[in-house]
Design a protein around this motif. Structure first.
Motif, short mmCIF file in Angstrom:
data_model
loop_
_atom_site.label_atom_id
_atom_site.label_comp_id
_atom_site.label_asym_id
_atom_site.label_seq_id
_atom_site.Cartn_x
_atom_site.Cartn_y
_atom_site.Cartn_z
N VAL A 109 0.96 -1.09 0.03
CA VAL A 109 -0.03 -0.14 -0.07
C VAL A 109 0.90 1.29 0.21
O VAL A 109 1.85 1.20 0.86
CB VAL A 109 -0.96 -0.11 1.36
CG1 VAL A 109 -1.58 1.28 1.38
CG2 VAL A 109 -1.76 -1.17 1.19
N GLU A 125 2.81 4.21 -7.95
CA GLU A 125 2.13 3.12 -8.93
C GLU A 125 3.24 2.12 -9.39
O GLU A 125 4.57 2.38 -9.34
CB GLU A 125 1.69 3.94 -10.18
CG GLU A 125 0.56 4.72 -10.11
CD GLU A 125 -0.08 5.33 -11.14
OE1 GLU A 125 0.23 4.93 -12.37
OE2 GLU A 125 -0.72 6.20 -11.08
N LEU A 154 -1.52 -0.99 -3.86
CA LEU A 154 -2.78 -0.44 -3.67
C LEU A 154 -2.87 1.13 -3.38
O LEU A 154 -1.88 1.36 -2.56
CB LEU A 154 -3.49 -1.22 -2.64
CG LEU A 154 -3.48 -2.71 -2.97
CD1 LEU A 154 -4.14 -3.42 -1.64
CD2 LEU A 154 -4.61 -2.96 -4.09
N ASN A 155 -3.33 2.17 -3.89
CA ASN A 155 -3.30 3.31 -3.54
C ASN A 155 -3.97 3.72 -2.29
O ASN A 155 -4.98 3.49 -2.07
CB ASN A 155 -3.78 4.31 -4.63
CG ASN A 155 -3.60 5.51 -4.56
OD1 ASN A 155 -3.49 6.34 -3.34
ND2 ASN A 155 -3.41 6.17 -5.81
N HIS A 187 -4.64 6.25 -0.87
CA HIS A 187 -5.84 7.39 -0.98
C HIS A 187 -7.15 6.82 -1.45
O HIS A 187 -8.01 7.50 -0.95
CB HIS A 187 -5.56 8.30 -2.43
CG HIS A 187 -4.20 9.34 -1.86
ND1 HIS A 187 -2.85 9.28 -2.30
CD2 HIS A 187 -4.10 10.33 -1.02
CE1 HIS A 187 -2.11 10.05 -1.89
NE2 HIS A 187 -2.86 10.89 -0.91
N ASP A 188 -6.98 5.61 -1.98
CA ASP A 188 -8.42 4.81 -2.12
C ASP A 188 -8.91 4.02 -0.91
O ASP A 188 -9.67 3.62 -0.67
CB ASP A 188 -8.26 3.71 -3.16
CG ASP A 188 -7.94 4.47 -4.60
OD1 ASP A 188 -8.20 5.81 -4.80
OD2 ASP A 188 -7.43 3.76 -5.51
N MET A 189 -7.98 3.80 0.35
CA MET A 189 -8.31 3.45 1.47
C MET A 189 -8.54 1.68 1.12
O MET A 189 -9.78 1.59 1.33
CB MET A 189 -9.05 4.15 2.48
CG MET A 189 -8.36 5.48 2.79
SD MET A 189 -9.42 6.50 4.03
CE MET A 189 -10.65 7.21 2.89
N PRO A 190 -7.92 1.07 0.47
CA PRO A 190 -8.23 -0.15 0.20
C PRO A 190 -8.86 -0.99 1.34
O PRO A 190 -7.90 -1.21 2.39
CB PRO A 190 -7.03 -0.81 -0.66
CG PRO A 190 -6.12 -0.07 -0.03
CD PRO A 190 -6.36 1.40 0.26
N TRP A 216 -3.25 9.39 7.94
CA TRP A 216 -3.88 7.90 7.65
C TRP A 216 -4.09 7.03 8.85
O TRP A 216 -4.19 5.96 8.90
CB TRP A 216 -2.52 7.19 6.90
CG TRP A 216 -2.38 7.72 5.65
CD1 TRP A 216 -1.21 8.42 5.35
CD2 TRP A 216 -3.43 8.06 4.58
NE1 TRP A 216 -1.36 9.23 3.97
CE2 TRP A 216 -2.70 8.95 3.62
CE3 TRP A 216 -4.69 7.63 4.41
CZ2 TRP A 216 -3.37 9.19 2.63
CZ3 TRP A 216 -5.22 8.06 3.12
CH2 TRP A 216 -4.68 8.68 2.06
N TYR A 261 -7.43 5.47 8.58
CA TYR A 261 -7.47 4.26 7.80
C TYR A 261 -6.58 2.96 8.33
O TYR A 261 -6.89 1.79 8.41
CB TYR A 261 -6.68 4.48 6.31
CG TYR A 261 -6.36 3.16 5.57
CD1 TYR A 261 -7.44 2.49 5.29
CD2 TYR A 261 -5.17 3.01 5.22
CE1 TYR A 261 -7.05 1.61 4.20
CE2 TYR A 261 -4.80 1.73 4.42
CZ TYR A 261 -5.93 1.00 3.83
OH TYR A 261 -5.41 -0.04 3.20
#
Length: 121
Positions: free
Chosen positions: A34, A38, A47-48, A50-53, A73, A76
């Motif tokens: 994470v 990219e 995993l980005n 910012h998308d909080m996967p 974060w 998250y």
């Protein structure tokens, strides 16, 4: 096998986060890279953050971002509901540690690479 989220992942093969991914994989642990970069780490897409996967059944979060960057974060990281958080050298953060421990999360100020090397991960 401990499902481990590596926060601060990147594609630089000499970074500690990348080395941790390599050792985790070699020791049979599932890892989830994470970060903000990219690319891929050992074939796994980063995993980005910012998308909080959403990642289920997390055993360990290992941190490779400095305390200043951790602040945005906190929610998250805690939402992952890990059993423990490893604060690698340079990532120690008493505020996050207090928040995590209040939720029953074990916090360790240690080095993931050393832990894996000596067999106490």
């Amino acid at each position: 096998m401990k499902r481990t989220v590596i926060i601060g992942s990147n594609t630089k093969t000499t970074s500690y986060a990348f080395l941790a991914a390599t050792r985790l994989k070699n020791n049979g642990h599932e890892f989830f890279p994470v970060g903000i970069s990219e690319g891929k780490v050992l074939g796994k897409k980063i995993l980005n953050i910012h998308d909080m996967p959403v990642i289920e059944d997390v055993d360990t979060v290992t941190l490779y971002i400095n305390p200043t960057r951790q602040v945005e974060w906190y929610d998250y990281i805690l939402s992952l509901k890990p059993k423990r958080i490893i604060f690698n050298p340079g990532t120690e953060n008493q505020e996050l540690k207090n928040k995590a421990e209040a939720q029953g999360i074990i916090c360790e100020e240690a080095c993931t690479l050393v832990m894996l090397s000596v067999g106490n991960f």
